[in-house]
Design a protein around this motif. Structure first.
Motif, PDB file in Angstrom:
ATOM      1  N   ALA A 202       0.870  -1.026   0.072  1.00 41.70           N
ATOM      2  CA  ALA A 202      -0.050  -0.042   0.024  1.00 41.70           C
ATOM      3  C   ALA A 202       0.956   1.242   0.131  1.00 41.70           C
ATOM      4  O   ALA A 202       1.651   1.388   0.909  1.00 41.70           O
ATOM      5  N   GLY A 203       0.763   2.106  -0.995  1.00 44.90           N
ATOM      6  CA  GLY A 203       1.414   3.376  -1.071  1.00 44.90           C
ATOM      7  C   GLY A 203       0.555   4.461  -0.760  1.00 44.90           C
ATOM      8  O   GLY A 203      -0.347   4.854  -1.531  1.00 44.90           O
ATOM      9  N   ARG A 204       0.563   4.930   0.395  1.00 46.91           N
ATOM     10  CA  ARG A 204      -0.477   6.062   1.054  1.00 46.91           C
ATOM     11  C   ARG A 204       0.025   7.343   1.065  1.00 46.91           C
ATOM     12  O   ARG A 204       1.326   7.362   1.303  1.00 46.91           O
ATOM     13  N   ALA A 205      -0.646   8.405   0.880  1.00 47.83           N
ATOM     14  CA  ALA A 205      -0.497   9.769   1.150  1.00 47.83           C
ATOM     15  C   ALA A 205      -0.982   9.755   2.728  1.00 47.83           C
ATOM     16  O   ALA A 205      -1.790   8.996   3.225  1.00 47.83           O
TER      17      ALA A 205
ATOM     18  N   ARG B 129       0.836  17.601  10.401  1.00 47.38           N
ATOM     19  CA  ARG B 129       1.928  17.024   9.717  1.00 47.38           C
ATOM     20  C   ARG B 129       1.408  16.058   8.211  1.00 47.38           C
ATOM     21  O   ARG B 129       0.036  15.983   8.182  1.00 47.38           O
ATOM     22  N   TYR B 130       2.057  16.125   7.307  1.00 46.84           N
ATOM     23  CA  TYR B 130       1.700  15.075   6.115  1.00 46.84           C
ATOM     24  C   TYR B 130       2.760  14.439   5.765  1.00 46.84           C
ATOM     25  O   TYR B 130       4.061  14.541   5.842  1.00 46.84           O
ATOM     26  N   GLY B 131       2.551  13.509   4.629  1.00 44.47           N
ATOM     27  CA  GLY B 131       3.722  12.817   4.178  1.00 44.47           C
ATOM     28  C   GLY B 131       3.321  11.647   3.244  1.00 44.47           C
ATOM     29  O   GLY B 131       1.899  11.545   2.726  1.00 44.47           O
ATOM     30  N   LEU B 132       4.061  10.516   3.422  1.00 50.30           N
ATOM     31  CA  LEU B 132       3.572   9.458   2.677  1.00 50.30           C
ATOM     32  C   LEU B 132       3.957   8.172   3.596  1.00 50.30           C
ATOM     33  O   LEU B 132       4.653   8.173   4.807  1.00 50.30           O
ATOM     34  N   THR B 133       3.052   6.916   3.403  1.00 48.13           N
ATOM     35  CA  THR B 133       3.377   5.970   4.223  1.00 48.13           C
ATOM     36  C   THR B 133       3.432   4.662   3.238  1.00 48.13           C
ATOM     37  O   THR B 133       2.314   4.172   2.909  1.00 48.13           O
ATOM     38  N   PRO B 134       4.693   4.105   3.124  1.00 47.56           N
ATOM     39  CA  PRO B 134       4.637   2.827   2.437  1.00 47.56           C
ATOM     40  C   PRO B 134       4.251   1.531   3.464  1.00 47.56           C
ATOM     41  O   PRO B 134       4.834   1.818   4.616  1.00 47.56           O
ATOM     42  N   VAL B 135       3.575   0.739   2.940  1.00 48.49           N
ATOM     43  CA  VAL B 135       3.030  -0.462   4.040  1.00 48.49           C
ATOM     44  C   VAL B 135       3.400  -1.707   3.480  1.00 48.49           C
ATOM     45  O   VAL B 135       2.655  -1.839   2.210  1.00 48.49           O
TER      46      VAL B 135
ATOM     47  N   ASN C 262     -10.429 -12.327   6.772  1.00 52.70           N
ATOM     48  CA  ASN C 262      -9.051 -12.727   6.609  1.00 52.70           C
ATOM     49  C   ASN C 262      -8.260 -11.684   7.748  1.00 52.70           C
ATOM     50  O   ASN C 262      -8.728 -10.574   8.052  1.00 52.70           O
ATOM     51  N   MET C 263      -7.287 -12.418   8.522  1.00 48.54           N
ATOM     52  CA  MET C 263      -6.521 -11.794   9.429  1.00 48.54           C
ATOM     53  C   MET C 263      -5.214 -11.423   8.918  1.00 48.54           C
ATOM     54  O   MET C 263      -4.670 -12.079   8.023  1.00 48.54           O
ATOM     55  N   PHE C 264      -4.648 -10.208   9.115  1.00 50.63           N
ATOM     56  CA  PHE C 264      -3.556  -9.617   8.207  1.00 50.63           C
ATOM     57  C   PHE C 264      -2.579  -9.101   9.439  1.00 50.63           C
ATOM     58  O   PHE C 264      -2.940  -8.636  10.570  1.00 50.63           O
ATOM     59  N   ALA C 265      -1.464  -8.832   9.142  1.00 54.53           N
ATOM     60  CA  ALA C 265      -0.326  -8.166   9.899  1.00 54.53           C
ATOM     61  C   ALA C 265       0.268  -7.032   8.719  1.00 54.53           C
ATOM     62  O   ALA C 265       0.431  -7.464   7.624  1.00 54.53           O
ATOM     63  N   ALA C 266       0.853  -5.981   9.076  1.00 52.65           N
ATOM     64  CA  ALA C 266       1.348  -4.941   8.366  1.00 52.65           C
ATOM     65  C   ALA C 266       2.503  -4.479   9.108  1.00 52.65           C
ATOM     66  O   ALA C 266       2.563  -4.098  10.400  1.00 52.65           O
ATOM     67  N   LEU C 267       3.281  -3.834   8.209  1.00 48.48           N
ATOM     68  CA  LEU C 267       4.545  -3.101   8.630  1.00 48.48           C
ATOM     69  C   LEU C 267       4.537  -1.573   7.862  1.00 48.48           C
ATOM     70  O   LEU C 267       5.174  -1.594   6.966  1.00 48.48           O
ATOM     71  N   PRO C 268       3.868  -0.690   8.581  1.00 50.95           N
ATOM     72  CA  PRO C 268       3.921   0.672   8.051  1.00 50.95           C
ATOM     73  C   PRO C 268       5.202   1.396   8.295  1.00 50.95           C
ATOM     74  O   PRO C 268       5.682   1.384   9.378  1.00 50.95           O
ATOM     75  N   LEU C 269       5.735   2.250   7.402  1.00 47.88           N
ATOM     76  CA  LEU C 269       6.758   3.028   7.402  1.00 47.88           C
ATOM     77  C   LEU C 269       6.482   4.569   7.395  1.00 47.88           C
ATOM     78  O   LEU C 269       6.849   5.169   6.118  1.00 47.88           O
ATOM     79  N   PRO C 270       5.923   5.157   8.083  1.00 41.70           N
ATOM     80  CA  PRO C 270       5.478   6.611   8.042  1.00 41.70           C
ATOM     81  C   PRO C 270       6.558   7.651   7.888  1.00 41.70           C
ATOM     82  O   PRO C 270       7.688   7.674   8.659  1.00 41.70           O
ATOM     83  N   ILE C 271       6.665   8.288   6.817  1.00 43.30           N
ATOM     84  CA  ILE C 271       7.591   9.482   6.554  1.00 43.30           C
ATOM     85  C   ILE C 271       6.698  10.844   6.750  1.00 43.30           C
ATOM     86  O   ILE C 271       5.624  11.102   5.876  1.00 43.30           O
ATOM     87  N   ARG C 272       7.309  11.721   7.560  1.00 47.42           N
ATOM     88  CA  ARG C 272       6.198  12.833   7.817  1.00 47.42           C
ATOM     89  C   ARG C 272       7.095  14.146   7.897  1.00 47.42           C
ATOM     90  O   ARG C 272       8.069  14.350   8.130  1.00 47.42           O
ATOM     91  N   PHE C 273       6.365  15.395   7.238  1.00 46.11           N
ATOM     92  CA  PHE C 273       7.126  16.472   7.246  1.00 46.11           C
ATOM     93  C   PHE C 273       6.270  17.529   7.746  1.00 46.11           C
ATOM     94  O   PHE C 273       4.893  17.241   8.054  1.00 46.11           O
ATOM     95  N   GLY C 274       6.393  18.823   7.899  1.00 44.11           N
ATOM     96  CA  GLY C 274       5.403  19.882   8.171  1.00 44.11           C
ATOM     97  C   GLY C 274       5.482  20.265   9.620  1.00 44.11           C
ATOM     98  O   GLY C 274       5.948  19.612  10.688  1.00 44.11           O
ATOM     99  N   ASN C 275       4.727  21.273   9.960  1.00 39.89           N
ATOM    100  CA  ASN C 275       4.256  21.826  11.184  1.00 39.89           C
ATOM    101  C   ASN C 275       5.698  22.258  12.140  1.00 39.89           C
ATOM    102  O   ASN C 275       5.636  22.123  13.372  1.00 39.89           O
TER     103      ASN C 275
END
Length: 170
Positions: free
Chosen positions: A113-116, A123-129, A141-154
């Protein structure tokens, strides 16, 4: 084009189903799925240093989302994440995140998942998951995820974080 023709055209597009054949069953696209989960931020890194959850405070997010799969390979997702922060014996909702993005099925139960990211904290940025289905059921379905938030601003330094999310999709 007059209004009746326009409405007829839109109704025809909405009601038309696209089918993808696989060996076991017939899938219809677009395919809609919802999910809920729990998100535990682990650590956030910046030029100001490292901040870790569970150290001086505890933060937990409760992601809820809708996935719209255009095909078996690509889709759109809209996620909404209120975050609760517990610190010094008190708790409060500290942030709300709107998290739209694109989904790419990678195979073997993995999805990217490529998220804004747009936060009420300013704050704002991107989060690849990277997401993995760990238990596949008939209707959930049961799931597990690894988000890597990148943030800027404020008026804060840029940050890179890591978290762990698990949940159920239906």
């Amino acid at each position: 084009m007059n209004l009746n023709r326009t409405l007829s055209f839109l109704l025809a597009i909405i009601s038309t189903a696209t089918y993808a054949q696989n060996s076991n069953n017939l899938q219809t696209y677009p395919k809609l799925a919802g999910y809920v989960g729990i998100l535990h931020p682990i650590a956030t890194f910046s030029s100001a240093g490292t901040e870790s959850n569970f150290n001086h405070y505890y933060a937990v997010g409760m992601p809820t989302g809708i996935n719209i799969w255009k095909s078996s390979k690509i889709g759109f997702s809209a996620e909404f994440v209120p975050t609760i922060r517990v610190e010094n014996g008190t708790s409060k909702m500290s942030n709300f995140l709107f998290h739209p993005g694109v989904l790419v099925a990678l195979g073997n139960g993995f999805t990217f998942a490529g998220r804004a990211a747009f936060e009420t904290s300013g704050r704002y940025g991107l989060t690849p998951v990277l997401n993995k289905t760990v238990i596949k059921g008939k209707s959930t379905n049961m799931f597990a995820a690894l988000p890597l938030p990148i943030r800027f601003g404020n008026d804060r330094p840029a940050t890179l974080g890591i978290g762990f999310q698990f949940g159920i999709s239906f």
